[in-house]
Design a protein around this motif. Structure first.
Motif, PDB file in Angstrom:
ATOM      1  N   LEU A 272       0.872  -1.215  -0.078  1.00 45.53           N
ATOM      2  CA  LEU A 272       0.006   0.053  -0.004  1.00 45.53           C
ATOM      3  C   LEU A 272       0.864   1.129  -0.081  1.00 45.53           C
ATOM      4  O   LEU A 272       0.491   2.190  -0.578  1.00 45.53           O
ATOM      5  N   ASP A 273       2.034   1.115   0.456  1.00 45.66           N
ATOM      6  CA  ASP A 273       2.938   2.608   0.790  1.00 45.66           C
ATOM      7  C   ASP A 273       3.866   2.694  -0.768  1.00 45.66           C
ATOM      8  O   ASP A 273       4.738   3.544  -0.642  1.00 45.66           O
ATOM      9  N   ALA A 274       3.600   1.645  -1.509  1.00 46.33           N
ATOM     10  CA  ALA A 274       4.649   1.823  -2.841  1.00 46.33           C
ATOM     11  C   ALA A 274       4.251   2.999  -3.535  1.00 46.33           C
ATOM     12  O   ALA A 274       4.893   3.537  -4.348  1.00 46.33           O
ATOM     13  N   GLY A 275       3.038   3.643  -3.312  1.00 46.43           N
ATOM     14  CA  GLY A 275       2.582   4.724  -4.357  1.00 46.43           C
ATOM     15  C   GLY A 275       2.299   4.697  -5.594  1.00 46.43           C
ATOM     16  O   GLY A 275       1.972   5.595  -6.424  1.00 46.43           O
ATOM     17  N   LEU A 276       1.773   3.505  -5.970  1.00 45.81           N
ATOM     18  CA  LEU A 276       1.293   3.123  -7.057  1.00 45.81           C
ATOM     19  C   LEU A 276      -0.441   3.492  -7.401  1.00 45.81           C
ATOM     20  O   LEU A 276      -1.125   3.176  -6.193  1.00 45.81           O
TER      21      LEU A 276
ATOM     22  N   ILE B 218      -1.654  -1.669  -8.973  1.00 37.42           N
ATOM     23  CA  ILE B 218      -0.759  -2.312  -7.874  1.00 37.42           C
ATOM     24  C   ILE B 218      -0.794  -3.813  -7.970  1.00 37.42           C
ATOM     25  O   ILE B 218       0.201  -4.521  -7.727  1.00 37.42           O
ATOM     26  N   GLY B 219      -1.978  -4.511  -8.519  1.00 38.99           N
ATOM     27  CA  GLY B 219      -1.960  -5.768  -8.846  1.00 38.99           C
ATOM     28  C   GLY B 219      -0.926  -6.228  -9.729  1.00 38.99           C
ATOM     29  O   GLY B 219      -0.428  -7.624  -9.679  1.00 38.99           O
ATOM     30  N   ASP B 220      -0.431  -5.285 -10.852  1.00 40.99           N
ATOM     31  CA  ASP B 220       0.657  -5.796 -11.822  1.00 40.99           C
ATOM     32  C   ASP B 220       1.850  -5.527 -11.241  1.00 40.99           C
ATOM     33  O   ASP B 220       2.993  -5.620 -12.050  1.00 40.99           O
ATOM     34  N   SER B 221       2.170  -4.989 -10.198  1.00 45.48           N
ATOM     35  CA  SER B 221       3.527  -4.461  -9.686  1.00 45.48           C
ATOM     36  C   SER B 221       4.448  -5.655  -9.583  1.00 45.48           C
ATOM     37  O   SER B 221       3.880  -6.718  -8.929  1.00 45.48           O
ATOM     38  N   ARG B 222       5.567  -5.522  -9.367  1.00 47.22           N
ATOM     39  CA  ARG B 222       6.566  -6.173  -9.292  1.00 47.22           C
ATOM     40  C   ARG B 222       6.438  -6.857  -7.720  1.00 47.22           C
ATOM     41  O   ARG B 222       6.855  -7.974  -7.262  1.00 47.22           O
ATOM     42  N   LEU B 223       6.269  -5.692  -6.907  1.00 43.70           N
ATOM     43  CA  LEU B 223       6.431  -5.922  -5.523  1.00 43.70           C
ATOM     44  C   LEU B 223       5.260  -7.000  -5.132  1.00 43.70           C
ATOM     45  O   LEU B 223       5.478  -7.844  -4.270  1.00 43.70           O
ATOM     46  N   ALA B 224       4.021  -6.641  -5.485  1.00 45.05           N
ATOM     47  CA  ALA B 224       2.816  -7.466  -5.254  1.00 45.05           C
ATOM     48  C   ALA B 224       3.040  -8.768  -5.683  1.00 45.05           C
ATOM     49  O   ALA B 224       2.795  -9.998  -4.869  1.00 45.05           O
ATOM     50  N   ARG B 225       3.609  -9.341  -7.091  1.00 45.37           N
ATOM     51  CA  ARG B 225       3.732 -10.586  -7.141  1.00 45.37           C
ATOM     52  C   ARG B 225       5.108 -11.220  -6.409  1.00 45.37           C
ATOM     53  O   ARG B 225       5.164 -12.148  -6.234  1.00 45.37           O
ATOM     54  N   THR B 226       6.131 -10.401  -6.017  1.00 50.43           N
ATOM     55  CA  THR B 226       6.907 -10.919  -5.050  1.00 50.43           C
ATOM     56  C   THR B 226       6.734 -11.452  -3.818  1.00 50.43           C
ATOM     57  O   THR B 226       6.938 -12.453  -3.423  1.00 50.43           O
ATOM     58  N   LEU B 227       5.737 -10.720  -3.317  1.00 52.37           N
ATOM     59  CA  LEU B 227       5.152 -11.005  -2.052  1.00 52.37           C
ATOM     60  C   LEU B 227       3.875 -11.980  -2.194  1.00 52.37           C
ATOM     61  O   LEU B 227       3.277 -12.169  -1.179  1.00 52.37           O
ATOM     62  N   ARG B 228       3.483 -12.546  -3.442  1.00 50.61           N
ATOM     63  CA  ARG B 228       2.445 -13.440  -3.656  1.00 50.61           C
ATOM     64  C   ARG B 228       1.167 -12.764  -3.026  1.00 50.61           C
ATOM     65  O   ARG B 228       0.338 -13.399  -2.432  1.00 50.61           O
TER      66      ARG B 228
ATOM     67  N   LEU C 187     -10.119  -1.720  -3.215  1.00 49.53           N
ATOM     68  CA  LEU C 187      -8.986  -2.735  -3.451  1.00 49.53           C
ATOM     69  C   LEU C 187      -9.392  -3.903  -2.537  1.00 49.53           C
ATOM     70  O   LEU C 187      -9.975  -3.848  -1.376  1.00 49.53           O
ATOM     71  N   ARG C 188      -9.312  -5.111  -3.250  1.00 47.25           N
ATOM     72  CA  ARG C 188      -9.507  -6.545  -2.664  1.00 47.25           C
ATOM     73  C   ARG C 188      -7.889  -7.229  -2.602  1.00 47.25           C
ATOM     74  O   ARG C 188      -7.442  -7.765  -3.674  1.00 47.25           O
ATOM     75  N   MET C 189      -7.283  -7.409  -1.670  1.00 47.55           N
ATOM     76  CA  MET C 189      -6.000  -8.040  -1.709  1.00 47.55           C
ATOM     77  C   MET C 189      -6.352  -9.374  -1.064  1.00 47.55           C
ATOM     78  O   MET C 189      -6.819  -9.766   0.070  1.00 47.55           O
ATOM     79  N   THR C 190      -5.903 -10.476  -1.775  1.00 43.91           N
ATOM     80  CA  THR C 190      -6.028 -11.921  -1.664  1.00 43.91           C
ATOM     81  C   THR C 190      -4.590 -12.659  -1.435  1.00 43.91           C
ATOM     82  O   THR C 190      -3.827 -12.272  -2.201  1.00 43.91           O
ATOM     83  N   PHE C 191      -4.383 -13.506  -0.506  1.00 43.62           N
ATOM     84  CA  PHE C 191      -3.172 -14.253  -0.258  1.00 43.62           C
ATOM     85  C   PHE C 191      -3.552 -15.458   0.632  1.00 43.62           C
ATOM     86  O   PHE C 191      -4.528 -15.677   1.163  1.00 43.62           O
ATOM     87  N   ASP C 192      -2.673 -16.253   0.574  1.00 45.59           N
ATOM     88  CA  ASP C 192      -2.728 -17.605   1.061  1.00 45.59           C
ATOM     89  C   ASP C 192      -3.063 -17.610   2.771  1.00 45.59           C
ATOM     90  O   ASP C 192      -2.486 -16.817   3.422  1.00 45.59           O
ATOM     91  N   ARG C 193      -3.821 -18.325   2.926  1.00 46.46           N
ATOM     92  CA  ARG C 193      -4.380 -18.547   4.460  1.00 46.46           C
ATOM     93  C   ARG C 193      -3.179 -18.993   5.225  1.00 46.46           C
ATOM     94  O   ARG C 193      -3.085 -18.619   6.595  1.00 46.46           O
ATOM     95  N   ARG C 194      -2.284 -19.828   4.640  1.00 50.90           N
ATOM     96  CA  ARG C 194      -1.208 -20.339   5.582  1.00 50.90           C
ATOM     97  C   ARG C 194      -0.233 -19.440   5.937  1.00 50.90           C
ATOM     98  O   ARG C 194       0.595 -19.774   6.924  1.00 50.90           O
ATOM     99  N   ARG C 195      -0.263 -18.154   5.419  1.00 46.45           N
ATOM    100  CA  ARG C 195       0.486 -17.071   5.751  1.00 46.45           C
ATOM    101  C   ARG C 195       0.147 -16.437   7.093  1.00 46.45           C
ATOM    102  O   ARG C 195       0.898 -15.646   7.495  1.00 46.45           O
TER     103      ARG C 195
END
Length: 434
Positions: free
Chosen positions: A61-65, A70-80, A140-148
């Motif tokens: 969220l603080d990346a300023g995009l 945000i969804g296509d950013s490298r940061l979001a893909r890296t953090l899954r 925005l809806r952010m989705t990630f794995d529950r195991r995290r």
């Protein structure tokens, strides 16, 4: 503080109490471990993992995009983290989770505390986590794995704990059963001997149980020797006493005159008194227990009294089957009780009740009865209750109830005196455990 109220809920048998003693600490330990595990693992670990995930979301969220990038950013893909733009009116109004999702409560509280801009949080299942944010012009809806945010398979420790606890309990039960079996065998042999039966027994088990078993066998041997010696003595006494009485009766039968009738009556009374003394001393030990139908036995006794003109009736009989009894002893006890009933009353009634646990033979009469304050005294040998039972009607020596009581105790039972509701006189219950 008194815990007497717990006794009604405690097991009665030795096995039941041993199992309770075995299971109580195991269950208590499992509850303590479960509570500690929930507090330390479910709460502590879940909160720590949620903090880490919240920092990653905050970085995105603080990346300023712009929201669309945000969804296509490298940061979001890296953090899954999957990011999806939604209309503001499509955002949910509150948090949601399944009612049995215990870790979900910690996840929701931690995300709301660490992410003030969070609009809503959704935990639909064990696979994903949905975070909803309201931006200036979009959502925005952010989705990630529950195991995290939750540990995977958190129930494994509990499953292993319950499984091995049950396994060790079963093993301990079989070992405990082997330790308790000698005690139950000793209790069964002692109970059988108290009821006049001889059960084969040999000491086994721990040192203390072996010592108790050896003491029981020595006690049983001493009692059996005393019974045998008493039986031999009574046989000799019976023969020695009956011989001169028989000679007296024979001599009196050869005499003539009015005085001989009184002498013959005295000799008959003497013979009857000696028979009562011998019956009391003999008790119920001259025969061995055998399967007996108590209803048939009582019916035969009643018929014999009716045959000689006594007002004795057979009342209600309930229950069927056979009971281990000494028929001779029980017959003597019932005959004494019926004899007392027809001596002090005008009629008597006999009934039989058989249950799974006891046999009860009840004799009732319409005589004067025995006051409650004197009933305990009436069961003692040579008791003569002149006012209560009108002893002038007979020439007894006060052994009828004592003989019946002795026979009942020899069968592991008892004799109870009461007031007859049907006939108004004395009610005597001969109770024998099955």
């Amino acid at each position: 503080m008194s815990f007497r109220w717990l006794k009604r809920y405690m097991p009665r048998s030795l096995y039941g109490r041993a199992i309770a003693i075995l299971l109580l600490p195991v269950i208590t330990l499992m509850l303590v471990v479960s509570i500690v595990f929930v507090q330390r693992h479910f709460e502590g670990v879940t909160k720590q993992m949620t903090r880490t995930a919240s920092r990653e979301v905050q970085v995105v969220l603080d990346a300023g995009l712009p929201a669309s990038e945000i969804g296509d950013s490298r940061l979001a893909r890296t953090l899954r983290i999957s990011v999806e733009a939604l209309p503001l009116d499509a955002l949910p109004s509150g948090d949601s989770r399944r009612w049995y999702d215990f870790t979900g409560n910690y996840v929701i509280s931690e995300f709301n505390r660490l992410l003030p801009m969070l609009q809503a949080l959704d935990l639909p299942d064990d696979q994903v986590v949905h975070l909803y944010f309201a931006m200036e012009d979009t959502g925005l809806r952010m989705t990630f794995d529950r195991r995290r945010v939750s540990a995977s398979n958190p129930h494994q420790l509990l499953v292993y704990m319950f499984f091995f606890a049950a396994l060790m309990t079963v093993i301990a039960y079989f070992y405990l059963r082997n330790q308790l079996r000698p005690i139950t065998r000793l209790a069964y042999a002692a109970e059988a001997f108290g009821r006049g039966r001889h059960v084969e027994y040999w000491p086994s088990g721990s040192t203390e149980v072996r010592a108790a078993g050896a003491a029981f066998m020595a006690m049983r041997a001493r009692i059996e020797r005393q019974i045998e010696q008493r039986t031999l003595m009574l046989s000799g006494v019976s023969h020695d006493l009956r011989t001169p009485i028989t000679r007296l009766k024979l001599a009196l039968s050869m005499l003539e005159g009015e005085d001989t009738k009184a002498m013959e009556q005295d000799v008959a009374d003497m013979e009857r008194l000696i028979n009562e003394f011998l019956d009391f001393a003999r008790g119920a030990q001259e025969t061995t227990p055998e399967p007996t139908d108590p209803q048939a036995l009582v019916a035969r006794i009643v018929e014999e009294f009716q045959r000689v003109g006594k007002a004795v009736a057979l009342g209600h009989c309930e229950g069927q089957g056979e009971v281990m009894l000494r028929p001779g002893g029980v017959r003597r006890a019932v005959e004494n009780l019926i004899g007392n009933a027809v001596r002090y009353g005008t009629r008597a009634e006999v009934s039989v009740l058989m249950t799974d646990r006891a046999l009860r033979i009840r004799i009732e009469d319409d005589g004067p009865g025995i006051p409650q304050a004197q009933r305990e005294q009436a069961l003692k040998p040579f008791a003569r209750l002149d006012e209560a039972r009108n002893q002038n009607l007979g020439t007894g020596v006060g052994l009828g109830l004592a003989i019946a009581m002795d026979i009942a105790r020899a069968h592991g039972g008892t004799l109870r005196l009461g007031e007859s509701e049907r006939l108004g006189g004395l009610q005597v219950d001969l109770v024998i455990g099955r």
